[in-house]
Write a protein that holds these residues in place. Structure first.
Motif, PDB file in Angstrom:
ATOM      1  N   ALA A  62      38.018 116.312  24.515  1.00 17.96           N
ATOM      2  CA  ALA A  62      37.646 116.979  25.776  1.00 17.96           C
ATOM      3  C   ALA A  62      36.745 116.123  26.605  1.00 17.96           C
ATOM      4  O   ALA A  62      35.892 115.487  26.259  1.00 17.96           O
ATOM      5  N   ARG A  63      36.982 116.499  28.087  1.00 21.19           N
ATOM      6  CA  ARG A  63      36.141 115.659  29.071  1.00 21.19           C
ATOM      7  C   ARG A  63      35.518 116.659  30.050  1.00 21.19           C
ATOM      8  O   ARG A  63      36.231 117.682  30.247  1.00 21.19           O
ATOM      9  N   GLN A  64      34.442 116.424  30.482  1.00 26.70           N
ATOM     10  CA  GLN A  64      33.804 117.136  31.502  1.00 26.70           C
ATOM     11  C   GLN A  64      33.345 116.366  32.751  1.00 26.70           C
ATOM     12  O   GLN A  64      32.745 115.364  32.271  1.00 26.70           O
TER      13      GLN A  64
ATOM     14  N   LEU B  44      32.439 112.774  27.339  1.00 21.84           N
ATOM     15  CA  LEU B  44      33.647 113.005  26.279  1.00 21.84           C
ATOM     16  C   LEU B  44      33.092 113.770  25.006  1.00 21.84           C
ATOM     17  O   LEU B  44      32.058 113.415  24.738  1.00 21.84           O
ATOM     18  N   PHE B  45      33.949 114.406  24.594  1.00 23.90           N
ATOM     19  CA  PHE B  45      33.712 115.245  23.230  1.00 23.90           C
ATOM     20  C   PHE B  45      34.842 114.910  22.228  1.00 23.90           C
ATOM     21  O   PHE B  45      36.020 115.189  22.880  1.00 23.90           O
ATOM     22  N   ASP B  46      34.663 114.739  21.121  1.00 22.58           N
ATOM     23  CA  ASP B  46      35.626 114.751  20.150  1.00 22.58           C
ATOM     24  C   ASP B  46      36.140 116.134  19.395  1.00 22.58           C
ATOM     25  O   ASP B  46      35.323 116.826  19.389  1.00 22.58           O
ATOM     26  N   ARG B  47      37.284 116.461  19.744  1.00 22.50           N
ATOM     27  CA  ARG B  47      37.711 117.912  19.233  1.00 22.50           C
ATOM     28  C   ARG B  47      38.928 117.409  18.394  1.00 22.50           C
ATOM     29  O   ARG B  47      39.896 118.429  18.135  1.00 22.50           O
ATOM     30  N   THR B  48      38.995 116.399  17.496  1.00 20.56           N
ATOM     31  CA  THR B  48      39.904 116.121  16.768  1.00 20.56           C
ATOM     32  C   THR B  48      40.285 117.091  15.431  1.00 20.56           C
ATOM     33  O   THR B  48      41.151 117.302  14.647  1.00 20.56           O
TER      34      THR B  48
END
Length: 427
Positions: free
Chosen positions: A29-31, A45-49
């Motif tokens: 995810a990116r904001q 960035l955020f890991d959503r795997t």
């Protein structure tokens, strides 16, 4: 310092249409972080795997690795600056050696409320070393507290959480930050036009929050080589094989070579020209960085036929051996200590006796001495590492005493190693 509402990012997207988890899908995810004209300055960035939103040293490394190697870097961040949330354990990780520091801002959290002034001061050396290497550091508003005065000069960015203080305190916070640091201020969790206007009028330059943009998801299918192939690569690096020998292995495994070329050509690596040959990639990366890349790739690869827990244990052993060796041995020996730890379970991972497994690879004599005969410089470190796993207090005390290491030193290193490798068990 995540500026998102965690539940609003659909982690469930990691499942395939039939409801099963897609092990080859990387989801990030990116904001956007924007300026006063709403032009994009960068992305957090955020890991959503995985369905878990846990944030660890291992997930930090995996996020950065996936962002730069797998997820279509240009589509993800283009030429923009990347903001990555870090744990204090991941700030000391070797994976940061693989990143071009101009491209990445490291978001550093405050320590636990129970941290002492000495604990806070003890982090300064690591933070300053990262800044000296060219990384910019971002802190939240906690860095403005008197207890964090030693961190304040290191701040490249200070993120002011609009949900964490009353509007009437905004002017005081902005003024204090502007006087006592050179940091660029970012107003985060901005959810209304009034919040935006308040901070803009105070001279804040960057903004992040739902009023501008909610996080968006970027998905990409990953192709990961087997752990056995990566171990072959690590072995070649450790015997300082020729570029031609390493190139031969890359040619034999398309997934390995594909990952390497995609990584080295990513914007995060910072090259001005595209690398198209394996030989060129190996020469540019160099053996030390090639080792770090392979070790990181191993933490995100599948175990093949071996149970994932075995791969986790092997990497924990390697990391713990490396950390313990760093206390007592020259830096050049730490990589060999890592190999002793990882290869100590090679028989289980490959399904053959250890002596037979080691016969197929060329290793430094001190490494094989420790693994096959329990002798040499690395043997006591391996004994201590195995004692940590077994919970045998007598063996632990004996092994720690032999190396003149305190319980606190060993337990802290073991915790770091477990944190580093814990994502393996979740694959």
């Amino acid at each position: 310092m995540s500026s998102t509402h965690e539940q609003d990012i659909p982690a469930a997207a990691v499942t395939a249409s039939d409801g099963t988890e897609n092990e080859n899908l990387a989801i990030i995810a990116r904001q956007a972080i924007v300026d006063a004209n709403r032009a994009v300055y960068g992305y957090e960035l955020f890991d959503r795997t995985t369905a878990s939103n846990s944030h660890t040293a291992a997930s930090d490394a995996a996020l950065l690795f996936n962002a730069l190697s797998h997820a279509g870097t240009e589509a993800l961040v283009g030429k923009k600056t990347v903001f990555i949330n870090c744990t204090h354990e991941s700030l000391a990780g070797g994976h940061l050696e693989l990143i071009h520091p101009d491209k990445v801002v490291l978001e550093v959290p405050p320590l636990a409320d129970s941290a002492t002034a000495e604990d806070i001061e003890a982090r300064v050396a690591t933070l300053d070393a990262l800044r000296t290497r060219g990384f910019r550091l971002a802190f939240d508003q906690n860095v403005l507290k008197p207890s964090y005065v030693s961190w304040l000069p290191l701040a490249g960015f200070i993120k002011l959480d609009m949900q964490a203080f009353k509007p009437e305190l905004a002017g005081t916070l902005v003024k204090f930050a502007s006087i006592h640091s050179q940091a660029t201020l970012v107003a985060e969790k901005v959810e209304t036009s009034e919040q935006y206007q308040l901070m803009a009028d105070l001279g804040v330059q960057l903004f992040q929050g739902y009023w501008f943009a909610k996080p968006s998801l970027v998905k990409a299918t990953t192709i990961r080589p087997s752990r056995a192939t990566i171990i072959q690569l690590i072995n070649l690096v450790h015997k300082q094989a020729s570029t031609a020998e390493i190139e031969d292995l890359l040619k034999k495994d398309p997934t390995l070579s594909f990952n390497l070329l995609r990584f080295i050509n990513s914007s995060g690596f910072g090259l001005s020209c595209e690398v198209t040959s394996f030989r060129h990639a190996v020469m540019i990366l160099g053996l030390k960085k090639l080792f770090r890349w392979a070790a990181l790739l191993m933490t995100t690869s599948r175990a093949g036929g071996a149970p994932p827990a075995i791969g986790t244990t092997a990497v924990v052993r390697g990391r713990l051996m490396e950390l313990l060796a760093a206390e007592l041995l020259p830096p050049e020996e730490c990589d060999n200590a890592f190999v002793v730890g990882v290869f100590s379970l090679l028989d289980v991972m490959l399904g053959v006796p250890l002596e037979k497994a080691l016969a197929s690879v060329a290793l430094p004599e001190p490494v094989t001495d420790a693994l096959l005969h329990g002798t040499g410089v690395f043997a006591p470190f391996l004994e201590l590492t195995q004692a940590c796993e077994s919970g045998d207090e007598v063996a632990f005390a004996k092994a720690a005493e032999a190396l003149h290491l305190s319980n606190r030193q060993v337990n802290w290193a073991h915790l770091q190693a477990l944190t580093w490798a814990e994502s393996l068990g979740e694959e």
